[in-house]
Scaffold this active site. Structure first.
Site, mmCIF file in Angstrom:
data_model
loop_
_atom_site.group_PDB
_atom_site.id
_atom_site.type_symbol
_atom_site.label_atom_id
_atom_site.label_comp_id
_atom_site.label_asym_id
_atom_site.label_seq_id
_atom_site.Cartn_x
_atom_site.Cartn_y
_atom_site.Cartn_z
ATOM 1 N N HIS A 144 0.889 -1.175 -0.062
ATOM 2 C CA HIS A 144 -0.042 -0.013 0.257
ATOM 3 C C HIS A 144 0.890 1.272 -0.057
ATOM 4 C CE1 HIS A 144 -2.205 3.110 2.154
ATOM 5 N NE2 HIS A 144 -3.131 2.911 1.412
ATOM 6 N N HIS A 190 1.809 11.061 -2.227
ATOM 7 C CA HIS A 190 0.583 10.810 -1.222
ATOM 8 C C HIS A 190 -0.181 12.103 -1.462
ATOM 9 C CE1 HIS A 190 -1.875 9.160 2.189
ATOM 10 N NE2 HIS A 190 -2.522 9.016 0.972
#
Length: 600
Positions: A144, A190
């Site tokens: 992830h 991110h």
């Protein structure tokens, strides 16, 4: 981990511990000796020693070792030639001078052979499962936000975590794609956080160079796409140029069944939302503002009004509200510029647009990937568990951590596995017990990153077969060794040798979860516990054996002495050497346990 400082007292077989800078405590180092079970096994299979204690003088040749491995270790595939190779290797390691005149193992050689974890491992060290089934039939080692070096909000983005994950055997790499500050190139980061970006081209080249360093089976790149049409076309160009023949994509627009891992050796696959679906999800405000169910374009939003609204979601909603009609029309008009990008997507992905139950309806002529958060999985499994299993028999289900895990922690993976979810996406930098379980599961099948799902998860009669067959696992912890070589003699206790004990856990379906603990062995670098535990198992196919060694501390938290996690279905019966790992999952150089496994 400190290195051992060799002093005169150490060379003489003892350690000195200084107390209050004026008193010395001297502890003798006891030589580790074979246990009774090891002696009995050697006496039974060796020749030339006679009966009683004199049998310690016997010799175990290739035929005798082959018989031991067949009868005691339940390893019938070993030939006499392979047994002789093992004998030669043990003698080479232990007898440099006399290795050419020795052709068998004495008791000490046999004991050391059992303690060599590379010659006598606890689980099967090579790929042995059927790899010709569709991808949906396998649990897949999944990362992830694979590019993050630390927390989810402010850590650096880098290709280094991607490389480390591939070297560990991870087969699914996730990259979040965003335009750079000028809008002319693609960064990986991110989004809407303080993480520093890394260029996409750097990550793609790293994947190309390291994808198959630990496993030849396919690597799947899941893309979180936040790009314009022009940049999507640039991604397609990058991928085709960098990966070349390694990149796999089907001729048809969608698959009726996923290909098998065996058919995709040394191939790279891309999985993301097709561009049309991405555009439809870019502005959900107009469609969903009335019912309050608003979601950003990313697969990984955290749905539900009970969650605290994050800065990321606030910024997203403002961005959607402020977007002009002309911007929307320009995006829709550029749809015809994306055929190259869409063609490269092998596994079509998506988020539930309505209810999860509706989204999990199996389509006859089309397979896809669905992503759910850990909370969505919990809710869905509580109300529609059989729908989840039925969906995962043909399609892929990816589970990702909830958005509030800012510190890159992980969740319990067993809920997803017991319902057939193939991709349990984990933060590989989130060290802890949950990640140890992930490491343990994917040590199975030779560590290739693909583990065949149990048959009961693939059969239509799943509800009737979950609790069959039943098994009992007997685990015996004999002894441990290697700490004095890997740690300084005052690492655990300033004033005396360590006081080790071992904890043994079964982690699986709720009915199988169990915990046992040995007694504490005081003041000894070679703890000998010689204790046995029994674990009844209802679903051994999904059970993990977790082992943790601690050093007892009366006045403070017990010190960590090593851990490992092993899939129960892969355990090799008999006496085995079990290597231990540190908190980050790196194998310790010398520390190992001698254990025995028996199934009833």
């Amino acid at each position: 981990m400190g290195k051992e400082k060799k002093t005169e007292s150490y060379d003489n077989g003892s350690y000195n511990y200084k107390m209050f800078k004026c008193f010395n405590r001297k502890f003798k180092i006891n030589e580790v000796q074979p246990t009774d079970d090891v002696r009995d096994a050697f006496c039974q299979f060796s020749v030339g020693g006679g009966d009683g204690d004199s049998s310690d003088d016997g010799v175990m040749g290739a035929e005798q070792l082959c018989s031991f491995l067949d009868d005691n270790q339940v390893n019938s595939a070993t030939t006499v030639a392979e047994a002789q190779r093992l004998i030669d290797e043990v003698i080479r390691r232990r007898h440099h001078v006399t290795r050419f005149t020795r052709h068998g193992l004495d008791l000490d050689d046999f004991f050391n052979f059992l303690f060599y974890d590379d010659l006598n491992p606890p689980i099967t060290p090579h790929v042995h499962q059927d790899m010709s089934a569709p991808l949906s039939h396998y649990f897949i080692y999944t990362g992830h936000n694979s590019y993050l070096t630390g927390n989810q909000l402010s850590s650096d983005c880098s290709e280094v975590p991607v490389i480390k994950a591939l070297q560990r055997g991870v087969r699914v790499i996730e990259l979040d794609l965003w335009p750079n500050s000028t809008g002319t190139d693609i960064n990986v980061l991110h989004g809407r956080t303080l993480t520093t970006p890394v260029p996409l081209i750097t990550c793609l080249k790293s994947i190309r160079d390291h994808a198959f360093s630990s496993s030849p089976y396919p690597v799947i790149i899941t893309l979180e796409d936040h790009l314009t049409a022009d940049l999507q076309a640039k991604v397609a160009e990058m991928a085709t140029q960098i990966f070349g023949q390694m990149l796999y994509y089907p001729e048809s627009e969608s698959l009726e069944e996923f290909p098998s891992p065996a058919s995709l050796l040394h191939r790279i696959i891309i999985s993301t939302k097709p561009p049309k679906e991405y555009l439809e999800s870019r502005n959900p405000i107009g469609k969903q503002k009335e019912n309050g169910n608003v979601s950003p374009s990313s697969e990984e939003e955290t749905p539900g009004t009970e969650e605290i609204q994050t800065l990321e979601s606030i910024l997203f909603y403002q961005d959607c509200d402020n977007k002009s009609d002309s911007d929307q029309e320009e995006e829709e008009a550029s749809e015809d510029q994306k055929p190259a990008y869409k063609r490269l997507i092998t596994i079509h992905a998506g988020k539930p647009k309505g209810t999860v139950k509706e989204e999990m309806k199996v389509v006859v002529d089309k397979v896809r990937r669905l992503s759910l958060s850990e909370q969505e999985l919990d809710r869905t499994c509580s109300s529609n568990s059989q729908d989840v299993v039925r969906f995962t028999q043909k399609n892929l289900l990816r589970i990702y951590p909830k958005g509030t895990r800012f510190n890159s922690s992980n969740y319990k993976p067993l809920i997803g596995w017991t319902h057939g979810a193939q991709m349990i996406a984990f933060n590989m930098q989130g060290y802890g017990r949950s990640l140890w379980l992930m490491h343990g599961m994917f040590r199975a099948n030779g560590g290739c990153g693909y583990v065949k799902k149990p048959n009961f998860l693939m059969k239509k009669g799943f509800h009737d077969e979950v609790f069959d067959p039943k098994k009992k696992l007997h685990v015996k912890v004999y002894m441990g060794d290697g700490w004095r070589l890997d740690f300084s003699h005052t690492h655990f206790d300033t004033y005396s040798p360590p006081d080790f004990y071992t904890k043994v856990f079964i982690v699986g379906v709720p009915a199988d979860n169990a915990k046992r603990k040995t007694r504490v062995i005081e003041d000894n670098w070679y703890p000998i516990w010689d204790e046995e535990f029994s674990f009844p198992l209802t679903v051994p196919e999904l059970a993990l054996l977790r082992i943790e060694v601690r050093e007892y501390d009366m006045s403070d938290k017990d010190d960590f002495g090593g851990q490992t996690c092993l899939p129960v279905s892969e355990l090799r019966p008999g006496i085995r050497s079990v290597p231990l790992y540190d908190k980050k999952g790196e194998k310790m150089k010398s520390v190992r346990l001698l254990m025995r496994f028996i199934f009833e």
